[in-house]
Design a protein around this motif. Structure first.
Motif, PDB file in Angstrom:
ATOM      1  N   ASP A   3      27.077  55.548  11.798  1.00 14.64           N
ATOM      2  CA  ASP A   3      27.374  56.915  12.206  1.00 14.64           C
ATOM      3  C   ASP A   3      27.070  57.915  11.101  1.00 14.64           C
ATOM      4  OD1 ASP A   3      28.303  56.143  14.711  1.00 14.64           O
ATOM      5  OD2 ASP A   3      30.291  55.687  13.924  1.00 14.64           O
ATOM      6  N   PHE A   4      26.531  57.440   9.993  1.00 13.97           N
ATOM      7  CA  PHE A   4      26.280  58.313   8.854  1.00 13.97           C
ATOM      8  C   PHE A   4      24.829  58.769   8.829  1.00 13.97           C
ATOM      9  CE2 PHE A   4      29.630  55.426   6.962  1.00 13.97           C
ATOM     10  CZ  PHE A   4      30.655  56.336   7.137  1.00 13.97           C
ATOM     11  N   VAL A   5      24.629  60.003   8.394  1.00  7.34           N
ATOM     12  CA  VAL A   5      23.285  60.477   8.100  1.00  7.34           C
ATOM     13  C   VAL A   5      23.254  60.854   6.629  1.00  7.34           C
ATOM     14  CG1 VAL A   5      22.689  61.224  10.422  1.00  7.34           C
ATOM     15  CG2 VAL A   5      23.889  62.793   8.912  1.00  7.34           C
ATOM     16  N   LEU A   6      22.083  60.849   6.067  1.00  5.47           N
ATOM     17  CA  LEU A   6      21.943  60.919   4.611  1.00  5.47           C
ATOM     18  C   LEU A   6      22.234  62.287   4.009  1.00  5.47           C
ATOM     19  CD1 LEU A   6      21.046  59.424   2.019  1.00  5.47           C
ATOM     20  CD2 LEU A   6      18.703  60.121   2.554  1.00  5.47           C
ATOM     21  N   ILE A   7      21.720  63.353   4.626  1.00  8.94           N
ATOM     22  CA  ILE A   7      21.725  64.676   4.004  1.00  8.94           C
ATOM     23  C   ILE A   7      23.113  65.164   3.577  1.00  8.94           C
ATOM     24  CG2 ILE A   7      21.284  67.129   4.435  1.00  8.94           C
ATOM     25  CD1 ILE A   7      18.844  65.584   3.608  1.00  8.94           C
ATOM     26  N   PRO A   8      24.157  65.070   4.426  1.00  8.80           N
ATOM     27  CA  PRO A   8      25.475  65.551   3.969  1.00  8.80           C
ATOM     28  C   PRO A   8      25.957  64.864   2.694  1.00  8.80           C
ATOM     29  CG  PRO A   8      25.493  65.196   6.336  1.00  8.80           C
ATOM     30  CD  PRO A   8      24.211  64.622   5.822  1.00  8.80           C
ATOM     31  N   PHE A   9      25.695  63.572   2.581  1.00 12.20           N
ATOM     32  CA  PHE A   9      26.089  62.848   1.375  1.00 12.20           C
ATOM     33  C   PHE A   9      25.263  63.310   0.177  1.00 12.20           C
ATOM     34  CE2 PHE A   9      27.498  59.943   4.722  1.00 12.20           C
ATOM     35  CZ  PHE A   9      28.791  59.668   4.295  1.00 12.20           C
ATOM     36  N   GLN A  10      23.980  63.495   0.410  1.00 12.88           N
ATOM     37  CA  GLN A  10      23.108  63.942  -0.673  1.00 12.88           C
ATOM     38  C   GLN A  10      23.523  65.329  -1.168  1.00 12.88           C
ATOM     39  OE1 GLN A  10      18.963  63.785   0.352  1.00 12.88           O
ATOM     40  NE2 GLN A  10      18.276  64.389  -1.676  1.00 12.88           N
ATOM     41  N   GLU A  11      23.862  66.214  -0.233  1.00 14.50           N
ATOM     42  CA  GLU A  11      24.322  67.551  -0.612  1.00 14.50           C
ATOM     43  C   GLU A  11      25.616  67.465  -1.422  1.00 14.50           C
ATOM     44  OE1 GLU A  11      22.841  70.285  -0.395  1.00 14.50           O
ATOM     45  OE2 GLU A  11      21.243  69.951   1.056  1.00 14.50           O
ATOM     46  N   SER A  12      26.475  66.536  -1.046  1.00 15.72           N
ATOM     47  CA  SER A  12      27.729  66.356  -1.787  1.00 15.72           C
ATOM     48  C   SER A  12      27.458  65.880  -3.209  1.00 15.72           C
ATOM     49  CB  SER A  12      28.629  65.346  -1.063  1.00 15.72           C
ATOM     50  OG  SER A  12      28.985  65.815   0.215  1.00 15.72           O
ATOM     51  N   PHE A  13      26.494  64.971  -3.349  1.00 14.29           N
ATOM     52  CA  PHE A  13      26.138  64.480  -4.685  1.00 14.29           C
ATOM     53  C   PHE A  13      25.586  65.614  -5.548  1.00 14.29           C
ATOM     54  CE2 PHE A  13      25.191  60.132  -2.607  1.00 14.29           C
ATOM     55  CZ  PHE A  13      26.529  59.797  -2.682  1.00 14.29           C
ATOM     56  N   ILE A  14      24.752  66.458  -4.935  1.00 17.56           N
ATOM     57  CA  ILE A  14      24.166  67.583  -5.677  1.00 17.56           C
ATOM     58  C   ILE A  14      25.259  68.546  -6.121  1.00 17.56           C
ATOM     59  CG2 ILE A  14      22.666  69.607  -5.477  1.00 17.56           C
ATOM     60  CD1 ILE A  14      20.889  67.940  -3.580  1.00 17.56           C
ATOM     61  N   PRO A  21      29.821  66.672 -14.287  1.00 18.04           N
ATOM     62  CA  PRO A  21      30.861  65.659 -14.511  1.00 18.04           C
ATOM     63  C   PRO A  21      30.468  64.705 -15.634  1.00 18.04           C
ATOM     64  CG  PRO A  21      29.547  65.085 -12.598  1.00 18.04           C
ATOM     65  CD  PRO A  21      29.078  66.439 -13.037  1.00 18.04           C
ATOM     66  N   CYS A  22      31.447  64.002 -16.157  1.00 17.27           N
ATOM     67  CA  CYS A  22      31.169  63.045 -17.232  1.00 17.27           C
ATOM     68  C   CYS A  22      30.438  61.832 -16.668  1.00 17.27           C
ATOM     69  CB  CYS A  22      32.471  62.616 -17.910  1.00 17.27           C
ATOM     70  SG  CYS A  22      33.571  61.657 -16.846  1.00 17.27           S
ATOM     71  N   VAL A  23      29.897  61.026 -17.549  1.00 14.80           N
ATOM     72  CA  VAL A  23      29.104  59.876 -17.125  1.00 14.80           C
ATOM     73  C   VAL A  23      29.949  58.872 -16.344  1.00 14.80           C
ATOM     74  CG1 VAL A  23      29.470  58.619 -19.295  1.00 14.80           C
ATOM     75  CG2 VAL A  23      27.448  58.125 -17.905  1.00 14.80           C
ATOM     76  N   GLN A  95      20.465  57.553  -6.446  1.00 13.21           N
ATOM     77  CA  GLN A  95      20.903  57.176  -7.794  1.00 13.21           C
ATOM     78  C   GLN A  95      20.532  58.216  -8.847  1.00 13.21           C
ATOM     79  OE1 GLN A  95      19.005  53.346  -7.962  1.00 13.21           O
ATOM     80  NE2 GLN A  95      20.812  52.253  -7.190  1.00 13.21           N
ATOM     81  N   ILE A  96      19.517  59.022  -8.568  1.00 15.67           N
ATOM     82  CA  ILE A  96      19.117  60.073  -9.507  1.00 15.67           C
ATOM     83  C   ILE A  96      20.286  61.009  -9.811  1.00 15.67           C
ATOM     84  CG2 ILE A  96      17.806  62.255  -9.588  1.00 15.67           C
ATOM     85  CD1 ILE A  96      15.392  60.712  -8.567  1.00 15.67           C
ATOM     86  N   HIS A  97      21.115  61.264  -8.803  1.00 18.98           N
ATOM     87  CA  HIS A  97      22.220  62.204  -8.982  1.00 18.98           C
ATOM     88  C   HIS A  97      23.326  61.644  -9.874  1.00 18.98           C
ATOM     89  CE1 HIS A  97      20.286  64.764  -6.109  1.00 18.98           C
ATOM     90  NE2 HIS A  97      20.300  63.826  -5.193  1.00 18.98           N
ATOM     91  N   GLY A  98      23.165  60.409 -10.301  1.00 15.80           N
ATOM     92  CA  GLY A  98      24.111  59.834 -11.245  1.00 15.80           C
ATOM     93  C   GLY A  98      23.766  60.145 -12.691  1.00 15.80           C
ATOM     94  N   HIS A  99      22.606  60.769 -12.905  1.00 14.07           N
ATOM     95  CA  HIS A  99      22.190  61.141 -14.260  1.00 14.07           C
ATOM     96  C   HIS A  99      22.624  62.570 -14.581  1.00 14.07           C
ATOM     97  CE1 HIS A  99      19.594  57.595 -14.851  1.00 14.07           C
ATOM     98  NE2 HIS A  99      19.287  57.720 -13.572  1.00 14.07           N
ATOM     99  N   ASN A 100      22.512  62.947 -15.851  1.00 10.13           N
ATOM    100  CA  ASN A 100      22.786  64.346 -16.196  1.00 10.13           C
ATOM    101  C   ASN A 100      21.658  65.219 -15.658  1.00 10.13           C
ATOM    102  OD1 ASN A 100      20.613  64.613 -18.180  1.00 10.13           O
ATOM    103  ND2 ASN A 100      21.866  63.356 -19.537  1.00 10.13           N
ATOM    104  N   ARG A 101      21.848  66.538 -15.679  1.00  5.63           N
ATOM    105  CA  ARG A 101      20.936  67.448 -14.994  1.00  5.63           C
ATOM    106  C   ARG A 101      19.510  67.396 -15.553  1.00  5.63           C
ATOM    107  NH1 ARG A 101      22.568  68.953 -10.232  1.00  5.63           N
ATOM    108  NH2 ARG A 101      21.914  71.127 -10.324  1.00  5.63           N
ATOM    109  N   ALA A 102      19.383  67.304 -16.858  1.00  4.66           N
ATOM    110  CA  ALA A 102      18.049  67.260 -17.459  1.00  4.66           C
ATOM    111  C   ALA A 102      17.329  65.967 -17.086  1.00  4.66           C
ATOM    112  CB  ALA A 102      18.150  67.395 -18.973  1.00  4.66           C
ATOM    113  N   ARG A 103      18.068  64.879 -17.115  1.00  7.91           N
ATOM    114  CA  ARG A 103      17.491  63.578 -16.766  1.00  7.91           C
ATOM    115  C   ARG A 103      17.102  63.537 -15.290  1.00  7.91           C
ATOM    116  NH1 ARG A 103      14.849  59.621 -19.260  1.00  7.91           N
ATOM    117  NH2 ARG A 103      15.480  57.522 -18.665  1.00  7.91           N
ATOM    118  N   GLN A 104      17.912  64.184 -14.464  1.00  2.96           N
ATOM    119  CA  GLN A 104      17.608  64.239 -13.036  1.00  2.96           C
ATOM    120  C   GLN A 104      16.230  64.840 -12.795  1.00  2.96           C
ATOM    121  OE1 GLN A 104      20.523  66.061 -10.436  1.00  2.96           O
ATOM    122  NE2 GLN A 104      22.215  65.136 -11.561  1.00  2.96           N
TER     123      GLN A 104
END
Length: 383
Positions: A3-14, A21-23, A95-104
């Motif tokens: 029942d899940f679609v990707l975009i809402p989760f991706q927006e939440s990660f962004i 946030p910290c590592v 997984q990219i959203h798990g990095h800091n902003r510059a690394r992303q």
């Protein structure tokens, strides 16, 4: 079925990532979402989420139970193979959203290659499915369905890549004109077109479903007011496009007025900087990258007769900001994003009106750009 679609989760990660946030926090979010062997929350396969996201975005006939391809073994094999291949790039994108902003930003540049290859595969699959569908249901088509979905994600990555440069303070003011031009004329234009195509495809698929229901039932089916899941996103991107167009015109006007400090190029040039800024897009086939010479040809002010003055550019920029305001006012004003943008465009519109009226005409002091209200879209301030 997932029942899940990707975009809402991706927006939440962004959104979460924007809070720096910290590592540990970033890692916990990643581990929680893709907990076990690429399963969402340790329960749902990522393949199921991608399939549901594709269905929700553009309703491809092959995923519709009312279509002859739905139970076709070969068509199913095409879809399952594609979804399997899509898991790795989409997993990497999450997984990219798990990095800091510059690394992303660095990671986004590299992942474009994977999505470009995925788009090529999607186009080939669409062509094969269309050939199969046209033989059994000539009134339907399967062109640019799955590939539109991949293109949508590709464009989001490209836009995110460019916008993050403002947040990371990578751009000099003298570069703003081509950054905003690239966004408004190319990327947002393509994104709006892609979303509109998906919106139209949803409507077409709904009509086929309604007609199928009518043919099976003698009762009259009441027409329901159609919900447009992509409507708000289309409108928001239209606002972004209009704002960027206004900023481009304003920057050209400032340049004509001598209010933009140009560096004395010694070891590079504007062309070198332009190509460097968009080098990450060189491997992307759709949309085709715009090179510096094309940019100069497309933005050549010499083709206007009589020649444009700075006031003409300010007037045009003001119209874009006014148009952005009207677009935003059609959306819910309770959202912080909308209210922040409204504040920005209203202020910029007033600034353009002042400039058209000759305010500080003789001053060569460069304007300032205030990013305190928005990470990507600044307020113009005259000094």
């Amino acid at each position: 079925m997932c029942d899940f679609v990707l975009i809402p989760f991706q927006e939440s990660f962004i959104s979460f990532s924007e809070q720096s946030p910290c590592v540990l926090s970033r890692s916990l979010l990643q581990v929680t979402f893709l907990a076990d062997n690429k399963k969402v929350f340790g329960v749902h396969l990522l393949q199921d989420m991608l399939r549901e996201s594709l269905r929700a975005f553009i309703c491809p006939p092959v995923l519709s139970q009312k279509c002859c391809l739905y139970n076709n073994a070969q068509a199913r094999e095409y879809v399952e193979t594609f979804i399997t291949h899509a898991v790795r790039p989409f997993c990497s994108l999450i997984q990219i959203h798990g990095h800091n902003r510059a690394r992303q930003r660095d990671k986004l540049a590299h992942i474009l290659e994977d999505f470009s290859a995925l788009q090529d595969e999607a186009e080939k699959m669409d062509a094969s499915l269309h050939a199969m569908l046209s033989k059994q249901e000539p009134q339907r088509q399967h062109l640019a369905c799955v590939s539109t979905w991949v293109l949508y994600h590709n464009l989001r990555i490209m836009i995110h890549y460019i916008l993050s440069g403002f947040e990371l303070e990578l751009y000099n003011v003298h570069e703003y004109h081509y950054i905003f031009w690239y966004l408004s004329e190319l990327l947002y234009g393509w994104l709006i077109s892609t979303l509109s195509r998906a919106d139209a495809a949803q409507l077409t698929e709904e009509r086929f479903t309604e007609e199928a229901q009518k043919s099976r039932s003698s009762k009259k089916v009441k027409k329901k007011k159609r919900a447009r899941p992509l409507g708000r996103e289309i409108t928001m991107n239209q606002a972004h496009q209009s704002y960027c167009a206004g900023m481009y015109k304003a920057m050209v006007g400032f340049d004509l007025d001598g209010k933009v400090v140009m560096p004395k190029f010694k070891f590079d040039s504007e062309e070198v900087r332009f190509e460097h800024r968009f080098a990450a897009f060189s491997g992307v086939m759709t949309p085709p990258p715009v090179h510096y010479k094309q940019f100069k040809e497309m933005t050549n002010l010499g083709k206007f007769n009589p020649p444009l003055q700075a006031s003409d550019l300010y007037t045009s920029a003001g119209k874009h900001f006014q148009q952005t305001k009207l677009i935003l006012e059609s959306l819910s004003s309770s959202e912080a994003e909308v209210n922040n943008l409204l504040k920005i465009v209203k202020t910029n519109f007033v600034v353009m009106k002042l400039l058209v009226g000759g305010h500080k005409k003789d001053s060569k002091i460069p304007p300032e750009f205030d990013f305190s209200s928005h990470k990507y879209f600044p307020i113009i301030k005259l000094v």
